[in-house]
Design an enzyme around this catalytic site. Structure first.
Site, short mmCIF file in Angstrom:
data_model
loop_
_atom_site.label_atom_id
_atom_site.label_comp_id
_atom_site.label_asym_id
_atom_site.label_seq_id
_atom_site.Cartn_x
_atom_site.Cartn_y
_atom_site.Cartn_z
N ASN A 1 -25.21 2.41 -12.86
CA ASN A 1 -26.32 1.45 -12.82
C ASN A 1 -27.63 2.22 -12.87
O ASN A 1 -27.71 3.35 -12.40
CB ASN A 1 -26.24 0.64 -11.52
CG ASN A 1 -27.34 -0.41 -11.43
OD1 ASN A 1 -27.61 -1.13 -12.40
ND2 ASN A 1 -27.98 -0.51 -10.28
N ILE B 1 -24.72 -9.96 -9.15
CA ILE B 1 -23.99 -9.13 -8.18
C ILE B 1 -22.51 -9.50 -8.31
O ILE B 1 -22.13 -10.66 -8.16
CB ILE B 1 -24.46 -9.43 -6.73
CG1 ILE B 1 -25.97 -9.27 -6.60
CG2 ILE B 1 -23.68 -8.58 -5.72
CD1 ILE B 1 -26.48 -7.90 -6.28
N HIS C 1 -31.46 1.91 -11.44
CA HIS C 1 -32.29 1.15 -10.50
C HIS C 1 -33.73 1.66 -10.62
O HIS C 1 -33.96 2.88 -10.62
CB HIS C 1 -31.78 1.36 -9.07
CG HIS C 1 -32.57 0.58 -8.07
ND1 HIS C 1 -32.46 -0.80 -7.97
CD2 HIS C 1 -33.52 0.95 -7.18
CE1 HIS C 1 -33.31 -1.23 -7.04
NE2 HIS C 1 -33.97 -0.19 -6.56
C1 GRF Z 1 -34.72 -2.42 -15.80
O1 GRF Z 1 -35.95 -2.32 -15.10
C2 GRF Z 1 -33.61 -1.90 -14.94
O2 GRF Z 1 -34.00 -0.88 -14.10
C3 GRF Z 1 -33.24 -3.10 -14.14
O3 GRF Z 1 -33.41 -4.19 -15.01
C4 GRF Z 1 -34.35 -3.86 -16.03
C5 GRF Z 1 -33.68 -4.09 -17.36
O4 GRF Z 1 -34.51 -4.00 -18.46
N1 GRF Z 1 -31.93 -2.93 -13.57
P1 GRF Z 1 -33.86 -3.98 -19.93
O5 GRF Z 1 -33.02 -5.23 -20.09
O6 GRF Z 1 -33.06 -2.72 -20.06
O7 GRF Z 1 -35.04 -4.00 -20.86
#
Ligand code: GRF
Length: 211
Positions: A107, A92, A109
């Site tokens: 981002n 964060i 989520h």
């Molecule tokens: C994903 O689930 C994303 O939504 C979250 O962190 C994870 C990252 O996975 N913020 P990766 O590193 O892209 O494989």
């Protein structure tokens, strides 16, 4: 060509999909810098394989979250980055970071905001919470980043079905495959084409050329 910077912390499967979309020409842009909060993130290897500049900036090497965020601002400004993507970035940041790039940080989520989001909702915790509540659909959201966690204008969302026998892991996998990996590159592509406009904290997607 849009100059894109990425912040990562982990495996980088979302980063990989973005790299693939840049390489195929679907995203009219160039990833100019990938910064990881950890030296062990596999995302760094993915970037190196594609000759993208990589850097490691660890929070613990800075005096405060604020100093860390300021170093990242400097890093991306020096590279004239126009869009920053948080592709599995687990830190964060201080609000100064979002303030430095208004409506220029995206981002992903792994839930349908405003469900299962905000402080503490990261990684597998998001899917654990969805299963604990018994929702029948969940999904993913791409949004602009403002000073508060998972709060900025929503750009795209995609729903994913929850199965009776899901575990947090199986649900995480389905949300990635059926939502995250599709809408994140798509949102970046729309941004690169100048088709994302924000009015009163809401996103409007302008229509493209009819093909
Ligand atoms: C994903 O689930 C994303 O939504 C979250 O962190 C994870 C990252 O996975 N913020 P990766 O590193 O892209 O494989």
């Amino acid at each position: 060509m849009l100059r894109i910077g990425a912040l990562v912390s982990g495996g980088g499967t979302n980063l990989q999909k973005i790299i693939d979309s840049v390489n195929s020409g679907d995203i009219k842009g160039e990833i100019v810098s990938v910064v990881s909060s950890s030296p062990n993130a596999y995302a760094l290897e993915r970037a190196k394989k594609n000759n993208i500049e990589t850097s490691v900036l660890r929070l613990r090497d800075f005096g405060s979250r604020r100093e860390y965020s300021e170093a990242l601002i400097k890093h991306f400004r020096e590279r004239n980055v126009e869009l920053i993507v948080l592709a599995g970035f687990m830190i964060i940041l201080d609000p100064v970071f979002a303030d430095a790039f208004p409506n220029r940080i995206m981002n992903i989520h792994p839930a349908l905001i405003p469900s299962f989001c905000g402080e503490g909702f990261y990684g597998l915790h998001v899917h654990e919470a969805a299963l604990a509540k018994g929702v029948k659909v969940t999904g993913a959201t791409v949004h602009f980043v403002d000073g508060k966690a998972d709060n900025g204008p929503i750009i795209m969302q995609k729903a994913v079905e929850v199965m009776d026998d899901d575990t947090p892991e199986s649900l995480q996998k389905r949300v990635m495959e059926q939502a995250e990996w599709i809408i994140f590159p798509k949102a970046i592509s729309l941004f690169a084409e100048g088709r994302i406009k924000v009015y009163e904290n809401k996103v409007k997607i302008l229509k493209g050329d009819l093909k």
